[in-house]
Design an enzyme around this catalytic site. Structure first.
Site, PDB file in Angstrom:
ATOM      1  CE  LYS A 132       1.994 -16.246   4.836  1.00 49.11           C
ATOM      2  NZ  LYS A 132       1.647 -15.572   6.085  1.00 49.11           N
TER       3      LYS A 132
ATOM      4  CD  GLN B  93       3.159 -15.447   9.530  1.00 50.27           C
ATOM      5  OE1 GLN B  93       3.358 -15.260   8.333  1.00 50.27           O
ATOM      6  NE2 GLN B  93       2.054 -16.004   9.994  1.00 50.27           N
TER       7      GLN B  93
ATOM      8  CG  ASP C 274      -1.047  -9.967   5.854  1.00 45.41           C
ATOM      9  OD1 ASP C 274      -1.401 -10.921   5.130  1.00 45.41           O
ATOM     10  OD2 ASP C 274      -0.199 -10.075   6.763  1.00 45.41           O
TER      11      ASP C 274
END
Ligand code: NAP
Length: 295
Positions: free
Chosen positions: A54, A98, A121
Site C-alpha cells: 500500500k 491495518q 477504508d
C-alpha cells in the site's frame, strides 16, 4: 463455453493512472500532495506485506505516505491517541488502520474514532450509513473495486440478478449495497442460506466473498454468468507448496461462466487501487475541490 478472464491488474493500472493524474492536479491547486497515513500494529507478516504494497502504491501515485509502526503491546488508549493526532493533522487525508489488531485492542473503538472524512477504508458506521442511504461517502475498497470490474465488463447493471455470497461488513454487505445502488436485484447469501447452489444458479452476477477455497462449484453457475471471486486463501498443496485459491472452483467455472476474475490477478489489485482512489477523493473533498474526473 470458455469464460473471458477479467484482468484486475490491467483495470487497477488504469485506475492508478487516473489517481496519479488527480494527485498531480491536487498538488498544483493546493501546493501539497494527498496524504495517506497507514497504521500497522504488531508483526503479523501478511499485514506487514499488505502495508508495504500500500505504501509503495501510494508513493507511485504521487501521494504522501505517513507510516506508523507500533508494537503489538500498545494500549488501546495510545492507539486512540494516535488516531486523534492523525484526525487533527491537515496533511493527512486518509487514515488506514491495518486489521487485524491484537486481541486486547477493541477494533470497533479504533475504527469508529477515525474521522469519517478520512476513513478511506469506508468502515466507519457513518460511511456505512451513507452507502445504505444512497448518499456520497467513502465506500470500502474491495467491494468498490468489484463494482468497477463488473461495470467495465457489463456496462449497465440495471435489472440483473446478483448474488453476494458472504455478509461481512468489509465485503459482503457493502457489495450488496453497491449492487442495489446499481439497480440489480440482489440476494445476500451466508452460512445459513438454504439451497445455496440454487440461489447461485439464478444469478447473472455472482460475487463470492466467503473465505472457503473453491466452495462455489462450476455446476452452481448460470451459463454466461459474470463471476467475481473475492476469496483469497493460501492452501497447502500435496507437494508442500502453498497456493492462493479463491472461493470459486476456477477450472470448473471457466466452462460455464461468461466472464470471471482469476485469483490472483482479479479483485486483489483493485483493492489497493481503490484505496488510492478513496484517498484522492477524500483529499479533494477536504479541500472543497470538485471530485476528480474518472474517479
Ligand atoms: P468473513 O468476515 O469471514 O465473512 C465470511 C462470510 O462468508 C460470512 O458472512 C459467512 O456467513 C459466509 N460463509 C461462511 N461459510 C459459508 C458457507 N458455507 N456458505 C455460505 N456462506 C458462508 O470474511 P471476509 O472478510 O468477508 O472475506 C471473505 C474472503 O475474501 C476471504 O477469503 C478474504 O481473504 C477475502 N478478501 C479478499 C480481499 C481482496 O482484496 N481480494 C479483501 C477482503 C477479503 P455468516 O455471516 O453466516 O457466518
Amino acid at each position: 463455453m470458455t469464460a473471458k478472464l477479467i484482468d484486475g491488474r490491467a483495470a487497477a493500472a488504469r485506475l492508478r493512472g487516473r489517481v496519479a493524474e488527480a494527485a498531480a492536479d491536487f498538488r498544483g491547486r493546493t501546493g501539497r500532495a494527498p496524504g495517506l497515513a497507514v497504521v500497522l500494529v504488531g508483526e503479523h507478516p501478511p499485514s506487514a506485506a499488505y502495508v508495504r504494497s500500500k505504501i509503495k502504491a501510494t508513493l507511485e501515485a504521487g501521494m504522501e505516505s505517513f507510516e506508523h509502526r507500533l508494537p503489538a503491546e500498545i494500549s488501546g488508549e495510545d492507539l486512540l491517541a494516535l488516531v486523534d493526532r492523525l484526525n487533527a493533522d491537515d496533511r493527512v487525508d486518509g487514515i488506514l488502520v491495518q486489521l487485524p489488531l491484537p486481541g486486547h485492542v477493541d477494533d470497533q473503538a479504533i475504527l469508529t474514532r477515525v474521522d469519517p472524512a478520512k476513513d478511506v477504508d469506508g468502515f466507519h458506521p457513518i460511511n456505512a450509513g451513507l452507502l445504505a442511504t444512497g448518499l456520497d461517502g467513502l465506500v470500502p475498497c474491495t467491494p468498490l473495486g468489484c463494482l468497477m470490474l463488473l461495470q467495465d465488463e457489463l456496462g449497465d447493471l440495471r435489472g440483473l440478478d446478483a448474488v453476494v455470497v458472504g455478509r461481512s461488513n468489509i465485503v459482503g454487505k457493502p457489495m450488496a449495497q453497491l449492487l442495489l445502488r446499481a439497480s440489480c436485484t440482489v440476494t445476500i447469501a451466508h452460512s445459513r442460506t438454504r439451497n445455496l447452489p440454487d440461489v447461485v444458479r439464478r444469478s447473472d452476477i455472482v460475487v463470492a466473498a466467503v473465505g472457503r477455497p473453491e466452495m462455489v462449484r462450476g455446476d452452481w453457475l448460470k451459463p454466461g454468468a459474470t463471476v467475481i471471486d473475492v476469496g483469497q486463501e493460501r492452501v497447502e498443496q500435496p507437494d508442500g507448496t502453498r497456493k492462493l485459491l479463491g472461493d470459486v472452483a476456477f477450472d470448473e467455472a471457466l466452462d460455464v461462466a461468461g466472464a470471471i476474475t482469476p485469483v490472483p490477478g482479479g479483485v486483489g489489485p483493485m483493492t489497493i487501487a481503490c484505496l488510492l482512489r478513496n484517498t484522492a477523493v477524500a483529499a479533494h473533498r477536504r479541500e472543497g475541490l470538485p471530485k476528480p474526473q474518472g474517479l
